[in-house]
Design an enzyme around this catalytic site. Structure first.
Site, PDB file in Angstrom:
ATOM      1  N   MET A  12       0.860  -1.168   0.000  1.00  0.00           N
ATOM      2  CA  MET A  12       0.000   0.000   0.000  1.00  0.00           C
ATOM      3  C   MET A  12       0.898   1.219   0.000  1.00  0.00           C
ATOM      4  O   MET A  12       1.758   1.379   0.880  1.00  0.00           O
ATOM      5  CB  MET A  12      -0.910   0.023   1.230  1.00  0.00           C
ATOM      6  N   ALA A  42       2.793  -5.826  -7.965  1.00  0.00           N
ATOM      7  CA  ALA A  42       1.393  -5.523  -8.256  1.00  0.00           C
ATOM      8  C   ALA A  42       1.282  -4.477  -9.357  1.00  0.00           C
ATOM      9  O   ALA A  42       0.408  -4.572 -10.238  1.00  0.00           O
ATOM     10  CB  ALA A  42       0.688  -5.048  -6.998  1.00  0.00           C
ATOM     11  N   GLU A 138      11.670  -6.718  -4.601  1.00  0.00           N
ATOM     12  CA  GLU A 138      11.026  -6.299  -3.355  1.00  0.00           C
ATOM     13  C   GLU A 138      10.527  -7.476  -2.523  1.00  0.00           C
ATOM     14  O   GLU A 138       9.839  -7.281  -1.527  1.00  0.00           O
ATOM     15  CB  GLU A 138       9.877  -5.329  -3.654  1.00  0.00           C
ATOM     16  N   GLY A 244       8.052   3.374 -14.306  1.00  0.00           N
ATOM     17  CA  GLY A 244       8.906   2.284 -14.755  1.00  0.00           C
ATOM     18  C   GLY A 244       8.177   0.960 -14.785  1.00  0.00           C
ATOM     19  O   GLY A 244       8.372   0.146 -15.695  1.00  0.00           O
ATOM     20  N   ASP A 245       7.313   0.719 -13.800  1.00  0.00           N
ATOM     21  CA  ASP A 245       6.539  -0.524 -13.771  1.00  0.00           C
ATOM     22  C   ASP A 245       5.512  -0.553 -14.893  1.00  0.00           C
ATOM     23  O   ASP A 245       5.251  -1.610 -15.483  1.00  0.00           O
ATOM     24  CB  ASP A 245       5.845  -0.677 -12.418  1.00  0.00           C
TER      25      ASP A 245
END
Length: 297
Positions: A12, A42, A138, A244-245
């Site tokens: 989150m 995610a 991560e 970037g994601d």
């Protein structure tokens, strides 16, 4: 439809918007605070699903309110969460400061992500069924390496985003098909600040590299062709979090559709450019029709 599996984090994002980010020891007044579902895993899953892929997520959330919302957000974006575990304790969080120029600084607290240190029953079969596996750093490195090895064993393309930046074991690089660092991560991995030099050095370990350069676009390098620089569309950035994601998720979709590399990079750049024009990470990620409308070959 391209099938993409993402093995990675769910967080989150706790985002404070400020005129200028505080220096060490300084206190500033923010203009807004928001909680936005994120995490590099995610984010890439949502980006790929919105870009048109069938996406499955492997990871973990806590048994807290954040975990419930994270799972719901993934599912609402079309991501399958059958392999997203729920564990005791808090979900991961990312504490983000965004300034008025769209820049950001981030502190990640892993929470439930720290429990993802191995593949659970069924994960290997899911990875084996995919066209591509997306990985980041991560979650514990043991799980990242297990995922990469599984993908390699089953002939699945492995796309690794080496973030947060850290030295990588040779066995992980050996199981990576495409490495997608930003210019700072590429410098950390190689000790070379010039993207062309860093990319050339990375080709000693992986067959293909895409270095993202923010507003300057991206640089593609491979062992059997010369470097290819692809510009990004000129836009005014509101919030670069998740850009970037977004790029990686869209790129994975384009490559899965067997688009030529220049077209794939341009398409991914269009997706990233759309994302920086809105606040938040997952909340800003564009859907396929938006990307197609923004894309120019």
């Amino acid at each position: 439809m391209t099938h993409i599996v993402v093995l990675g984090s769910t967080n989150m994002d706790l985002v404070a918007y400020v005129e200028k980010a505080p220096q060490l020891g300084e206190t500033v007044t923010g203009r807004e605070f928001r909680t936005i579902p994120g995490g590099k895993g995610a984010n890439q899953a949502i980006a790929a699903a919105r870009a048109g892929a069938t996406v499955s997520m492997i990871g973990a959330v806590g048994n807290d309110a954040f975990g419930t919302r994270l799972r719901s957000t993934l599912e609402q974006s079309g991501v399958t969460t059958d392999h997203l575990r729920t564990v005791e304790g808090p979900s991961g969080t990312a504490h983000i400061v965004v300034d008025d120029e769209g820049g950001n600084a981030i502190v990640v607290v892993p929470g439930a992500n720290g429990t993802v240190d191995h593949l659970a029953p069924g994960d290997e079969a899911l990875i084996a069924s995919a066209d591509a596996l997306l990985l980041q750093l991560e979650i514990p490195l043991a799980a990242v390496l297990a995922g990469a090895r599984t993908a390699r064993a089953h002939g699945v393309r492995t796309i690794l985003t080496p973030a947060p930046a850290r030295p990588l074991p040779p066995e992980l690089l050996a199981a990576t098909d495409l490495l997608v660092p930003n210019e700072h991560e590429a410098a950390t991995l190689t000790g070379r600040t010039d993207p062309f030099e860093a990319g050339a050095a990375l080709l000693d370990s992986v067959p293909q590299v895409v270095i993202t350069l923010g507003a300057a676009g991206s640089l593609h390098l491979t062992r059997d062709a010369g470097p290819l620089a692809v510009p990004a569309p000129p836009v005014t950035a509101v919030d670069s979090t998740g850009a970037g994601d977004t790029f990686v998720g869209a790129l994975a979709v384009a490559l899965g559709e067997e688009r030529p590399i220049r077209e794939a990079l341009t398409w991914a750049a269009a997706a990233a450019a759309l994302s920086v024009q809105k606040e938040g990470a997952s909340a800003s990620m564009p859907y396929r029709p938006e990307i197609e409308a923004r894309y120019t070959s």
